[in-house]
Scaffold this motif. Structure first.
Motif, PDB file in Angstrom:
ATOM      1  N   UNK A   1     -10.861  34.500  16.016  1.00 18.29           N
ATOM      2  CA  UNK A   1     -10.721  34.127  17.423  1.00 18.29           C
ATOM      3  C   UNK A   1     -11.689  34.891  18.318  1.00 18.29           C
ATOM      4  N   UNK A   2     -11.767  34.464  19.585  1.00 21.02           N
ATOM      5  CA  UNK A   2     -12.556  35.195  20.579  1.00 21.02           C
ATOM      6  C   UNK A   2     -12.010  36.613  20.767  1.00 21.02           C
ATOM      7  N   UNK A   3     -10.693  36.741  20.663  1.00 23.51           N
ATOM      8  CA  UNK A   3     -10.091  38.071  20.816  1.00 23.51           C
ATOM      9  C   UNK A   3     -10.638  39.015  19.749  1.00 23.51           C
ATOM     10  N   UNK A   4     -10.737  38.542  18.525  1.00 21.61           N
ATOM     11  CA  UNK A   4     -11.311  39.373  17.459  1.00 21.61           C
ATOM     12  C   UNK A   4     -12.788  39.650  17.715  1.00 21.61           C
ATOM     13  N   UNK A   5     -13.488  38.663  18.274  1.00 22.24           N
ATOM     14  CA  UNK A   5     -14.914  38.848  18.569  1.00 22.24           C
ATOM     15  C   UNK A   5     -15.115  39.988  19.548  1.00 22.24           C
ATOM     16  N   UNK A   6     -14.267  40.073  20.589  1.00 26.41           N
ATOM     17  CA  UNK A   6     -14.391  41.143  21.571  1.00 26.41           C
ATOM     18  C   UNK A   6     -13.806  42.451  21.054  1.00 26.41           C
ATOM     19  N   UNK A   7     -12.752  42.367  20.241  1.00 26.20           N
ATOM     20  CA  UNK A   7     -12.184  43.582  19.648  1.00 26.20           C
ATOM     21  C   UNK A   7     -13.204  44.283  18.766  1.00 26.20           C
ATOM     22  N   UNK A   8     -14.096  43.513  18.149  1.00 25.38           N
ATOM     23  CA  UNK A   8     -15.123  44.098  17.287  1.00 25.38           C
ATOM     24  C   UNK A   8     -16.092  44.976  18.060  1.00 25.38           C
TER      25      UNK A   8
ATOM     26  N   UNK B   1      -4.406  48.309  13.548  1.00 24.70           N
ATOM     27  CA  UNK B   1      -2.958  48.413  13.352  1.00 24.70           C
ATOM     28  C   UNK B   1      -2.220  47.196  13.893  1.00 24.70           C
ATOM     29  N   UNK B   2      -2.712  46.643  14.997  1.00 32.39           N
ATOM     30  CA  UNK B   2      -2.047  45.472  15.588  1.00 32.39           C
ATOM     31  C   UNK B   2      -2.710  44.163  15.161  1.00 32.39           C
ATOM     32  N   UNK B   3      -3.587  44.252  14.149  1.00 34.87           N
ATOM     33  CA  UNK B   3      -4.218  43.083  13.527  1.00 34.87           C
ATOM     34  C   UNK B   3      -5.092  42.265  14.493  1.00 34.87           C
ATOM     35  N   UNK B   4      -5.788  42.978  15.374  1.00 33.89           N
ATOM     36  CA  UNK B   4      -6.727  42.303  16.268  1.00 33.89           C
ATOM     37  C   UNK B   4      -8.177  42.532  15.851  1.00 33.89           C
ATOM     38  N   UNK B   5      -8.417  43.549  15.033  1.00 32.11           N
ATOM     39  CA  UNK B   5      -9.773  43.841  14.597  1.00 32.11           C
ATOM     40  C   UNK B   5     -10.210  42.791  13.569  1.00 32.11           C
TER      41      UNK B   5
END
Length: 317
Positions: free
Chosen positions: A234-241, A254-258
């Motif tokens: 997702x875009x959320x993962x793209x920015x979390x990276x 830990x919250x599975x967003x990476x």
């Protein structure tokens, strides 16, 4: 220390260019008194709004007695540009932290101006490798930390559009926009086509746990450490990276967003040739050491190569 008959420890033959526009988000002591006390014979030049580092250094090198050491007090962009000029004129560089993040000087163990001046007085230097980057048919650019395409340059471009809101509000607005509008771009690398969120090209080997390798981890740069974040999440993962702090990355994992490990490809190569095509309606941009560059909307070619032992920088052992 004497270099070419000059008393470098007193600042003879040392040009220091200060970029007052760097690091405006950070409160720090003015180094003017330290320069005057510890390098009394150095030439200190305050960069004005209409000047460039290139012009100041070019004028100094045309003088009857050109500087033996090129010094800079500024952020990563200013330090990177001075590194390019030091290579061009075959001079040693005195790099001092005057920006917001100061990724390069911190990687060399230079946390404040005093440490850099201590190294100058002692004559201790580091032989530093760099990345040489060429966009399309432009002149090569010296990169000290990282070159990036994709989500991070797009976020920086959004922040610059919202500068009137201030750094904090502008950053929040840019992040919100990116969460809604970031799109994968298409790359061609080594003949392989892929849709990706981002590509980071680091000077030398970097932390294998990170995607956004913003700060170099070693002095040597005989190889490029490339992270390709494939567009499978997702875009959320793209920015979390884009988080480059270990603690932040650990929380996001830990919250599975990476991003998942399977979505991030790592390459260790001496050079690469990359073709970048943004999604329709999205800007064609890339970033090197925090400096945003705009390209033709139809896409661009980016070539990078590792150049070991390219630069001599005053630094602690």
């Amino acid at each position: 220390m004497k270099e070419s008959g000059l008393d470098i420890a007193r600042g003879q033959g040392v040009l220091i260019v200060r970029n007052a526009a760097s690091g405006t988000a950070v409160v720090r002591a003015d180094p003017a008194d330290e320069f005057a006390e510890r390098l009394p014979e150095a030439v200190v030049h305050e960069l004005s709004e209409n000047e460039s580092l290139d012009d100041v250094v070019a004028a100094a090198m045309r003088a009857a007695t050109p500087p033996a050491v090129l010094g800079v007090y500024g952020g990563d962009g200013s330090v990177s540009r001075m590194a390019h000029l030091a290579r061009r004129h075959e001079r040693s560089m005195l790099a001092m932290p005057g920006g917001t993040f100061n990724h390069f000087v911190r990687a060399l163990g230079i946390d404040d101006v005093g440490i850099a001046i201590d190294a100058l007085h002692a004559g201790t230097t580091a032989s530093v490798g760099v990345v040489e980057s060429i966009a399309d048919d432009d002149e090569p650019v010296t990169v000290l930390n990282v070159v990036s395409v994709g989500a991070y340059p797009a976020l920086i471009e959004e922040r610059q559009r919202r500068r009137s809101l201030g750094k904090w509000l502008g950053g929040v607005a840019a992040t919100w926009t990116a969460l809604r509008s970031t799109e994968p771009l298409t790359i061609v690398l080594d003949g392989r086509r892929a849709r990706v969120w981002s590509v980071f090209i680091s000077a030398g080997r970097n932390d294998p746990e990170r995607v956004a390798t913003m700060q170099r981890q070693e002095t040597d740069a005989s190889i490029l450490d490339v992270r390709v974040h494939h567009a499978r999440g997702s875009r959320v993962r793209a920015l979390a990276a884009l988080s480059f702090g270990k603690r932040t990355a650990a929380v996001l994992r830990a919250v599975r967003l990476f991003p998942r490990d399977a979505d991030v490809e790592r390459l260790l190569v001496p050079s690469l040739d990359l073709r970048v095509t943004p999604a329709p309606g999205h800007p064609a941009v890339y970033v090197h050491d925090g400096e945003l560059e705009e390209r033709d909307p139809g896409g661009f070619r980016l070539r990078c190569r590792a150049v070991p032992d390219a630069l001599r920088v005053y630094a602690p052992h």
